[in-house]
Design an enzyme around this catalytic site. Sequence first.
Site, PDB file in Angstrom:
ATOM      1  N   VAL A 216       3.877  -0.502   4.279  1.00 22.92           N
ATOM      2  CA  VAL A 216       2.546  -0.918   4.692  1.00 22.92           C
ATOM      3  C   VAL A 216       1.992  -1.838   3.609  1.00 22.92           C
ATOM      4  CG1 VAL A 216       0.222  -0.182   5.329  1.00 22.92           C
ATOM      5  CG2 VAL A 216       2.197   1.230   5.960  1.00 22.92           C
TER       6      VAL A 216
ATOM      7  N   ASP B 240      -0.561   7.219  11.984  1.00 32.08           N
ATOM      8  CA  ASP B 240       0.860   7.505  12.219  1.00 32.08           C
ATOM      9  C   ASP B 240       1.087   8.371  13.458  1.00 32.08           C
ATOM     10  OD1 ASP B 240       3.567   7.679  12.089  1.00 32.08           O
ATOM     11  OD2 ASP B 240       3.659   8.339   9.991  1.00 32.08           O
TER      12      ASP B 240
ATOM     13  N   LYS C   3      -1.100  16.260   8.709  1.00 27.52           N
ATOM     14  CA  LYS C   3      -0.904  16.531   7.283  1.00 27.52           C
ATOM     15  C   LYS C   3      -1.839  15.617   6.492  1.00 27.52           C
ATOM     16  CE  LYS C   3       3.122  13.413   7.069  1.00 27.52           C
ATOM     17  NZ  LYS C   3       4.553  13.311   6.721  1.00 27.52           N
TER      18      LYS C   3
ATOM     19  N   GLY D 175       7.483   3.960   3.335  1.00 25.53           N
ATOM     20  CA  GLY D 175       7.935   5.168   4.013  1.00 25.53           C
ATOM     21  C   GLY D 175       9.380   5.056   4.434  1.00 25.53           C
TER      22      GLY D 175
ATOM     23  N   LEU E   5       0.819  -1.210   0.000  1.00 27.62           N
ATOM     24  CA  LEU E   5       0.000   0.000   0.000  1.00 27.62           C
ATOM     25  C   LEU E   5       0.853   1.261   0.000  1.00 27.62           C
ATOM     26  CD1 LEU E   5      -2.701  -1.052   2.635  1.00 27.62           C
ATOM     27  CD2 LEU E   5      -2.996  -0.890   0.156  1.00 27.62           C
ATOM     28  N   GLY E   6       2.031   1.182   0.620  1.00 26.32           N
ATOM     29  CA  GLY E   6       2.890   2.354   0.684  1.00 26.32           C
ATOM     30  C   GLY E   6       4.238   2.024   1.283  1.00 26.32           C
TER      31      GLY E   6
ATOM     32  N   GLY F 225       9.624   1.953   7.016  1.00 24.09           N
ATOM     33  CA  GLY F 225       9.105   0.631   6.689  1.00 24.09           C
ATOM     34  C   GLY F 225       8.091   0.712   5.569  1.00 24.09           C
TER      35      GLY F 225
ATOM     36  N   THR G 258       6.624  17.383   9.515  1.00 23.56           N
ATOM     37  CA  THR G 258       7.014  17.484   8.120  1.00 23.56           C
ATOM     38  C   THR G 258       7.135  18.963   7.765  1.00 23.56           C
ATOM     39  OG1 THR G 258       5.799  15.447   7.661  1.00 23.56           O
ATOM     40  CG2 THR G 258       6.394  16.805   5.765  1.00 23.56           C
TER      41      THR G 258
ATOM     42  N   ASN H 128      -1.395  11.836   6.426  1.00 20.07           N
ATOM     43  CA  ASN H 128      -1.705  11.059   7.630  1.00 20.07           C
ATOM     44  C   ASN H 128      -3.199  11.006   7.924  1.00 20.07           C
ATOM     45  OD1 ASN H 128       0.931  10.379   8.077  1.00 20.07           O
ATOM     46  ND2 ASN H 128       1.306  11.989   9.579  1.00 20.07           N
TER      47      ASN H 128
ATOM     48  N   LYS I  69       1.742  -2.826   8.934  1.00 22.84           N
ATOM     49  CA  LYS I  69       2.908  -1.944   8.903  1.00 22.84           C
ATOM     50  C   LYS I  69       4.118  -2.729   9.369  1.00 22.84           C
ATOM     51  CE  LYS I  69       4.438   2.613  10.548  1.00 22.84           C
ATOM     52  NZ  LYS I  69       4.026   3.810  11.321  1.00 22.84           N
TER      53      LYS I  69
ATOM     54  N   ASP J 282       1.901  15.775  14.022  1.00 21.05           N
ATOM     55  CA  ASP J 282       2.262  15.519  12.617  1.00 21.05           C
ATOM     56  C   ASP J 282       1.027  15.539  11.720  1.00 21.05           C
ATOM     57  OD1 ASP J 282       4.036  15.106  10.534  1.00 21.05           O
ATOM     58  OD2 ASP J 282       4.100  12.930  10.766  1.00 21.05           O
TER      59      ASP J 282
END
Length: 200
Positions: A38, A165, A149, A33, A30-31, A36, A186, A152, A53, A147
């Site tokens: 996901v 997150d 944004k 980062g 899925l993603g 790590g 960020t 997230n 995750k 965080d």
Amino acid sequence: PVGSPAANSGRSRLRQRAADDSDFKRISVLGIGRFGRVVLTKHRNTGKLYALKLIGCSKLTVRKHLERTQTERDVLCRVEHRHIVKLYFAYRTETQFALVFEYCPGGELFYHLCKRRSLPSESVAFYVAELALALDCAHSHSVVYRDVKPENCLLDARGHLKLVDFGLSKAGISERYQGAHSICGTLEYMAPDVIAKKPY
């Protein structure tokens, strides 16, 4: 605080729902980062989809990375809300640490902003209201999120916002102007006060 009865009950809840890597069938990524990746995964017995995750144990030798992973796990053991992603399981393999979250098929709010360029004011009000409820819940547990944004903010199957997150969160904050002074987050979304190293 982390040692509170609420935190302990959260940990026991995870122990009661023990899981290991063999319980899940990995479907797709899925993603990816900095710490790590996901993965979309399916529970072999129930068929339910989860977001897995995975953080390499080698990364957790760095104290900062280890603290962020522990913070995320501990906070989500204590804080439950309809607009905060739910943590179901936490386990470890020989090479990875795994956190198993509810799956949000709507993806990141950031993706929808990029795709549409802008959102109607009604949609903005809707998402901001749900985000405010999530942050209010965190604050009621003495947790500062730190965080916020669009990346997230995930959307569930019904289009509702889920805050994810919690690695940069700070727990045990009971005073308005004490306990969270480090610069984090960020850069693109930081308040000018933080970037200028002013008290906040």
